[in-house]
Every structure is written in C-alpha cells, then in structure tokens.
Design a protein around this motif. Structure first.
Motif, PDB file in Angstrom:
ATOM      1  N   TYR A 128     -12.642  50.665  53.974  1.00 58.53           N
ATOM      2  CA  TYR A 128     -12.157  52.224  54.061  1.00 58.53           C
ATOM      3  C   TYR A 128     -12.362  52.725  54.855  1.00 58.53           C
ATOM      4  N   GLU A 181     -12.184  56.880  56.174  1.00 60.14           N
ATOM      5  CA  GLU A 181     -12.229  58.278  55.291  1.00 60.14           C
ATOM      6  C   GLU A 181     -11.225  59.176  55.868  1.00 60.14           C
ATOM      7  N   GLY A 233     -12.198  63.901  53.982  1.00 62.71           N
ATOM      8  CA  GLY A 233     -13.004  63.110  52.979  1.00 62.71           C
ATOM      9  C   GLY A 233     -12.236  62.115  52.650  1.00 62.71           C
ATOM     10  N   LYS A 272     -10.751  59.079  50.406  1.00 61.62           N
ATOM     11  CA  LYS A 272     -11.138  57.744  50.842  1.00 61.62           C
ATOM     12  C   LYS A 272     -10.028  56.885  50.952  1.00 61.62           C
TER      13      LYS A 272
END
Ligand SMILES: Cc1ncc(COP(=O)(O)O)c(C=O)c1O
Length: 442
Positions: free
Chosen positions: A38, A40, A44, A46
């Motif tokens: 992932y 980000e 924040g 994902k």
C-alpha cells in the motif's frame, strides 16, 4: 514553500515527467508513505499499489533490510570514484547478478536507470563489432511499439510515436524497426503466450535483405513490451529471433527493465522463455526501486572482445559518475537477498494462476476488447474513444485512485504489475475496485 495540494503555486516549480502537468496541478494525486502493498496519501488514505510503483517495487514497499543496508553503507563510505577505483560491494553485486542471470551472461556494467542501460547496451554492441574488426555493423534495430527509455539511443530504437515525434532529426542514424507483434484479431483473450505470430520474427529477415547483415550490429526487443500496453511474444517468436540473429552474426539484446527480477516467474524473462540473448538491460527491480540503479548483463564473448588492446589501455570509453554507487550496490544486494530468501523470483508462478483467473474475469466488462497476462503482469485493453486516444482509460485511472487503487494506463490499456508479495486478499481488493470502476464507466 512546502507542497500544498490546495495551493497550485506550491506545485508550479516541479516539471513532472510523463505527466499532464496542468491537469495534475489542478487536481493532484499525492502519496506520502508506503508499506507492503500500500501507498498512503498525505491525509492517510490507503491506496493499494497495483503497479509496484512503476514496475519496480517487486518485494513490496518499505523493506527495512534495504533501508538499513543503504544507511549502513552511507555511514561507512558514501561514495567511491567509479573510474579506476573499485569498492567491494560493486564486485559482490556483479557476482550475485551473474549467479541469477541466464547462463553465459557473466559480466555486468552498472548504470543508474533503464534508459542508461539501453544506451549502454547499444554502445557496447556497436563498439563490440568495431573491436572485432567488423566496423561496418553500425545499424541498430528496434521494434514498433517498443519502449527503451528516453535517451537518444532509446528513443531511436523505440517504437512509440509520442516519444519520438518531437525529435525527428535527433535520432541516431541507421536505425530500423521490426513489425510489432500486437494482434488482437487473432490473439484476443488468449491465456499465456499467444498462439499466432511466430512468423513475425521473420521480419528480421526482411530487414537483413534490405540492409544486408554486414551492416547490422544488434536487435533490441522487450521480451514482453510493457509500456506500450503489455504485448506478449507469440509462442516461438523469441526463439526464432535468436536463430535469425545467430545466422547473421547480429547481437540480440533483451530489454528486461520491466520483465527482470521475477515479473514472469523466473529471474529474467530470458530464462522463462528459454532464449538467451547476448545482453540484458535491467534496472527497476534491481534495487526494489529504493535507489536508482541499472545494469547491462553481457556475455563473455562480448566482454572478451574488448579485452584485447595493450595492457593499461581503457577498453571501453563509457561509464557514469554513479556507476555502481555504493548506496545503490547496498540496496541491490539487500534486494537480491530478499528475493532469494522469500523465493520471490519464482513467486509469480505460484500466485500467477489466481492473478490470471481474476484478470480474465474482467472479460465482458464495458469496453474491454482484450486481456493479456503472464506471470504477474497484465494488460486490459479498452476500446478507444474515436479520435481521442487515452480518453477511455484515463478516467478509470483517476477513479481507481480516488477509490484506493493505483493502476497504470498507457494509451487505452490498463497495465497491472503488482509486487511479487501480493496475496489473494489483495487480488480480491484490486479486481473488486477495478471491476466496479469499469462497470461504472459503461
Ligand atoms: C523496457 C524498458 N526499458 C527502459 C525503460 C527506461 O527506464 P528508466 O525510466 O529507468 O530510464 C523502461 C521504463 O519503464 C522500460 O520499461
């Protein structure tokens, strides 16, 4: 001034590569952190990475072993002159690469990118024939729809018009191109390598008949063409290219900048497809994308041809300040160690069938006209909007990003190349988001 997506002025100075700058700066897509499968965003959110960054983060993001190796190396020695001085990590890395390379490719020249690897290999090919006293071999052959980076050598042998048309007089002379192997009419939705098109390798005989073999130094192809929309080699095609090159004394170069380091289920596509070229260009997955680095793997025959002059004479007048940079060598050694320990170079063989099944389930979705996949790379081709290339796929790219998935589009083909650590749960997430987005764009 720090970057603020809400303040276009703060984004103005950075001229972004291969990006619609004005469109991006009006509606930026930013990532700030990465771990495992992932990314980000700065806020924040994902984002599942369906493309291993840019086909390079093969062991997944944020690998501590690489971070530590680079930091340790920089503490011990930040830089060593690349010319006339060696450092241990460079030799160790070359030895390690030779161990995983196809048998016979036993020398390594280091660069800093795929583009530099390509230009280096082309220069070695020309100088090789000259060193053997065969200086009339000056032509380089590429292939239509090929991508070999952005140096003048790479765009000359490359076959993507947008990358060439602004520099028509700057191309290196004497270059010609094989026909491409993209053939939806005969090969659409085949699984594995396409059945039709081995005869396209005979296009090399046409170019030999036109130019004469005595003028041709080398042919460069991607085993799987990535940037032009994941075009797979027809069954038997690469082997036939090899045979024709051998017949005429032409060097064969595989550009494995994308296919190297496990993408197809073997360390290199050359091994997966059972065809050994004279040189392999690589980069990207060599350091897991952590530090820029590329390499050219060359056969003993090529290396030895240069080792003939008087002792003390430099054999090849080529190299970069940052060839075999200590930090890059440390990153590459740590990366290759991860690949080996976690058996990632062959992981695409294990997870590949599930990936192939999932990608082919997109057949029948709106506008999907072909699906091609091999190992952990796939192309999903969409019917273009008439007169507006890319207009079908790009909104899907944007919407996927908004929905937490990073894909890549090239023209109207969606290209997927997830990290080799991908698990079934990520496949569910990836194809869930992509399938829904395709449906929403009917
Ligand atoms: C086959 C191939 N060759 C060369 C390159 C150029 O590599 P770089 O962008 O590191 O210069 C790429 C990049 O995607 C590539 O796919």
């Amino acid at each position: 001034m720090s970057a603020d997506p809400k303040n276009p002025a703060s984004l103005e100075a950075y001229w972004m590569p291969f990006t619609a700058n004005r469109q991006f700066k009006a509606k930026p897509r930013m990532v700030a952190r990465a771990s495992g499968m992932y990314y980000e965003t700065p806020e924040g959110r994902k984002i599942l990475d369906g493309t291993a960054g840019l086909w390079c983060v093969n062991a997944g993001h944020g690998r501590r072993e690489i971070t530590r190796a680079v930091a340790d190396q920089l503490e011990v020695m930040d830089y060593a002159p690349a010319f006339q001085i060696g450092h241990p990590a460079a030799f160790e890395l070359a030895n390690t690469l030779v161990r995983i390379a196809p048998a016979g490719l036993d020398h390594v020249f280091f660069t800093n990118s795929g583009s530099e690897s390509v230009d280096t290999a082309l220069k070695i090919a020309l100088a090789y024939h000259r060193a053997r006293g065969d200086a009339s071999r000056v032509r380089l052959l590429g292939r239509e729809r090929g991508y070999h980076g952005v140096g003048f050598g790479g765009i000359s042998v490359g076959g993507m018009v947008a990358n060439r048309k602004a520099w028509p007089t700057a191309m290196i002379p004497g270059v010609d191109h094989l026909a491409h192997t993209h053939d939806i009419k005969r090969n659409a939705f085949t699984r594995g390598l396409p059945a039709h098109g081995v005869e396209l390798a005979d296009d090399l005989e046409r170019l030999v008949a036109l130019h004469d073999a005595s003028t041709i130094a080398a042919v460069i192809v991607e085993p799987i063409a990535g940037s032009t929309g994941v075009v797979l080699p027809p069954r038997g095609y690469l082997k036939r290219l090899r045979e024709i090159c051998d017949k005429h004394g032409i060097l064969l170069i595989f550009d494995e900048v994308i296919t190297g380091f496990g993408r197809t289920g073997a360390a290199f596509a050359a091994q997966e497809f059972g065809v050994t070229p004279d040189m392999i260009t690589c980069a990207k997955g060599l350091t897991n994308g952590a530090i820029p680095m590329g390499a050219v793997l060359a056969s003993k025959k090529i290396y030895d041809a240069f080792m003939q002059g008087p002792p003390g004479a430099i054999e090849l007048f080529h190299g970069y300040t940052y060839s075999a940079h200590p930090a890059a060598c440390a990153a590459a050694l740590a990366t290759l160690d991860i690949y080996e320990r976690e058996k990632l170079l062959t992981r695409a063989k294990e997870i590949g069938p599930a990936f192939e099944k999932a990608v082919h389930e997109l057949r029948g979705m709106p506008h999907v006209i072909d699906i091609r996949s091999y190992g952990l790379v796939a192309g999903i081709e969409l019917a273009p909007v008439a007169g507006s290339p890319g207009a079908r796929a790009f909104p899907i790219y944007q919407q996927c990003f908004e929905r937490g998935l990073l894909i890549r589009t090239t023209g109207d083909t969606i290209a997927l190349s997830p990290a080799l650590i991908i698990e079934p749960k990520h496949l569910d997430e990836l194809f869930g988001v992509l399938g829904q987005t395709l449906r929403d764009n009917a």
